[in-house]
Structures are given as C-alpha cells and as structure tokens.
Design a protein around this motif. Structure first.
Motif, PDB file in Angstrom:
ATOM      1  N   PHE A   1       0.831  -1.197   0.000  1.00 15.27           N
ATOM      2  CA  PHE A   1       0.000   0.000   0.000  1.00 15.27           C
ATOM      3  C   PHE A   1       0.867   1.250   0.000  1.00 15.27           C
ATOM      4  N   THR A   2       0.259   2.365  -0.333  1.00 21.92           N
ATOM      5  CA  THR A   2       0.843   3.675  -0.125  1.00 21.92           C
ATOM      6  C   THR A   2      -0.291   4.681  -0.027  1.00 21.92           C
ATOM      7  N   SER A   3       0.055   5.902   0.307  1.00 24.04           N
ATOM      8  CA  SER A   3      -0.948   6.959   0.330  1.00 24.04           C
ATOM      9  C   SER A   3      -0.294   8.257  -0.098  1.00 24.04           C
ATOM     10  N   THR A   4      -1.130   9.180  -0.528  1.00 25.71           N
ATOM     11  CA  THR A   4      -0.668  10.502  -0.910  1.00 25.71           C
ATOM     12  C   THR A   4      -1.802  11.491  -0.706  1.00 25.71           C
ATOM     13  N   ASN A   5      -1.439  12.732  -0.521  1.00 24.87           N
ATOM     14  CA  ASN A   5      -2.470  13.749  -0.376  1.00 24.87           C
ATOM     15  C   ASN A   5      -3.242  13.934  -1.674  1.00 24.87           C
ATOM     16  N   PHE A   6      -4.495  14.332  -1.532  1.00 26.31           N
ATOM     17  CA  PHE A   6      -5.343  14.627  -2.691  1.00 26.31           C
ATOM     18  C   PHE A   6      -4.693  15.698  -3.569  1.00 26.31           C
ATOM     19  N   SER A   7      -3.969  16.618  -2.950  1.00 22.44           N
ATOM     20  CA  SER A   7      -3.330  17.708  -3.696  1.00 22.44           C
ATOM     21  C   SER A   7      -2.085  17.263  -4.472  1.00 22.44           C
ATOM     22  N   ASN A   8      -1.565  16.066  -4.209  1.00 29.22           N
ATOM     23  CA  ASN A   8      -0.328  15.618  -4.847  1.00 29.22           C
ATOM     24  C   ASN A   8      -0.640  14.886  -6.160  1.00 29.22           C
ATOM     25  N   GLN A   9      -0.964  15.657  -7.158  1.00 32.26           N
ATOM     26  CA  GLN A   9      -1.316  15.089  -8.467  1.00 32.26           C
ATOM     27  C   GLN A   9      -0.166  14.303  -9.106  1.00 32.26           C
ATOM     28  N   PRO A  10       1.084  14.772  -9.060  1.00 34.88           N
ATOM     29  CA  PRO A  10       2.170  13.987  -9.677  1.00 34.88           C
ATOM     30  C   PRO A  10       2.287  12.574  -9.110  1.00 34.88           C
ATOM     31  N   MET A  11       2.144  12.414  -7.802  1.00 38.89           N
ATOM     32  CA  MET A  11       2.236  11.077  -7.209  1.00 38.89           C
ATOM     33  C   MET A  11       1.052  10.219  -7.628  1.00 38.89           C
ATOM     34  N   GLN A  12      -0.134  10.799  -7.655  1.00 41.31           N
ATOM     35  CA  GLN A  12      -1.304  10.044  -8.094  1.00 41.31           C
ATOM     36  C   GLN A  12      -1.114   9.546  -9.530  1.00 41.31           C
ATOM     37  N   GLN A  13      -0.622  10.401 -10.399  1.00 39.29           N
ATOM     38  CA  GLN A  13      -0.391  10.013 -11.793  1.00 39.29           C
ATOM     39  C   GLN A  13       0.654   8.913 -11.896  1.00 39.29           C
ATOM     40  N   LEU A  14       1.736   9.026 -11.116  1.00 38.68           N
ATOM     41  CA  LEU A  14       2.774   8.002 -11.106  1.00 38.68           C
ATOM     42  C   LEU A  14       2.192   6.649 -10.709  1.00 38.68           C
ATOM     43  N   LEU A  15       1.425   6.631  -9.639  1.00 41.39           N
ATOM     44  CA  LEU A  15       0.852   5.377  -9.152  1.00 41.39           C
ATOM     45  C   LEU A  15      -0.098   4.755 -10.169  1.00 41.39           C
ATOM     46  N   LEU A  16      -0.951   5.557 -10.753  1.00 42.43           N
ATOM     47  CA  LEU A  16      -1.903   5.027 -11.738  1.00 42.43           C
ATOM     48  C   LEU A  16      -1.184   4.508 -12.982  1.00 42.43           C
ATOM     49  N   ARG A  17      -0.166   5.228 -13.448  1.00 42.80           N
ATOM     50  CA  ARG A  17       0.615   4.761 -14.618  1.00 42.80           C
ATOM     51  C   ARG A  17       1.299   3.436 -14.320  1.00 42.80           C
TER      52      ARG A  17
END
Length: 170
Positions: free
Chosen positions: A106-122
């Motif tokens: 697992f991991t987590s990131t803030n809603f505001s951290n769009q670059p991390m969200q994109q990295l994880l989804l990719r």
C-alpha cells in the motif's frame, strides 16, 4: 544537478552513512526539518530506505515499511527537485515493489499531490480508500499495488540499471 545520464541510475538499499546525503535530496530535510532528518537517519539505520543515485550521488529515495496492518507500505518517495521528471520516481517505485515481502503493498498521498497520483496510476496501482482528517483540507488517498505484480523472491533482484539488495531487514 542536470539531466540524469541514461544507464547511470542505480537503486540500492541505503546504508546508515547515506543519511546525510539523503537529506539533500529531500526538500523538507534540506530546509532544516529536524523530524524528517531524524526519520531519514532511522530509515537508513533500519534498512528501510532505498536510495536512487547516479554518477554524481543520491537523487532520491523511497521508504518501505511493514507497519500498515503488517503489509508493505511505501511510507515516502521523494526525488530531488533537479532530478524530477527523469524517471527516478518510476525506478524507485519498481524497486519498492520488487523488495516488498508481503502479499500486499500500500501507499498513500495527499489529494493535492497530483504527480504522485499520476505516477501510481501509470504504474498500475489501484485506488484503495480515502481518509479525511490527517491534513486539514487535504484528504489522504490510499492505493494498493495488485498482489500479482509483487515479487516474492528473497534472492538478489536485478532490473535494468537497478540493483537492490536482499529483502528488507525486520
């Protein structure tokens, strides 16, 4: 720090003496955050940090722990500002996935951290939940790496230009 030369990026387990160099790759630690500096030292001493470096030295790190319901948890992934958008985070993420010794990561990131969200989804991670209240006004998004994508081998794992040591120490 300029562009990272292709083929020179290596990911390895950080050793205790690496903590000083890692503080320079972490914007919070570099700005003098004593708690973050202490965490970096502890992660290096416990064998929890994976360090990405090129010929010039460290450019980022990731922390893999097993404190989230005894499953793997990517606690932190950070890349030096001058080394961002050069594949360092992708390589660190792959190294964490390979090093994880539990059925789930697992991991987590803030809603505001769009670059991390994109990295994880990719990278194929799946949304797993949302928690309000950790940071005021910025919910925490949790992600799960599908178990089929995790390695279970305890031997040395090698990836193109990436080497990590044996599984994390307990």
């Amino acid at each position: 720090m300029g562009d990272i030369e292709p083929g020179t990026l290596v990911v390895r387990h950080a050793e205790p003496p690496d903590h000083t160099a890692l503080t320079g790759t972490d914007p919070l630690a570099a700005a003098g955050d004593r708690a973050r500096r202490a965490s970096i030292r502890r992660w290096c001493e416990q064998g929890r940090a994976l360090l990405a470096e090129d010929a010039r030295g460290p450019v980022g790190y990731a922390v893999l722990e097993y404190t989230f319901f005894e499953q793997g948890f990517l606690t932190l992934l950070t890349v030096a500002p001058a080394a961002r958008r050069q594949g360092v985070a992708t390589r660190l993420l792959a190294a964490v996935e390979a090093a994880c010794t539990t059925p789930k990561l697992f991991t987590s990131t803030n809603f505001s951290n769009q670059p991390m969200q994109q990295l994880l989804l990719r990278a194929g991670w799946q949304p797993a939940g949302l928690v309000h209240g950790l940071d005021d006004g910025d919910p925490e998004l949790f992600y799960l790496r599908p178990p089929a994508n995790l390695s279970r081998s305890s031997t040395l794992r090698t990836f193109p230009d990436t080497v990590i040591g044996k599984e994390s120490r307990s």
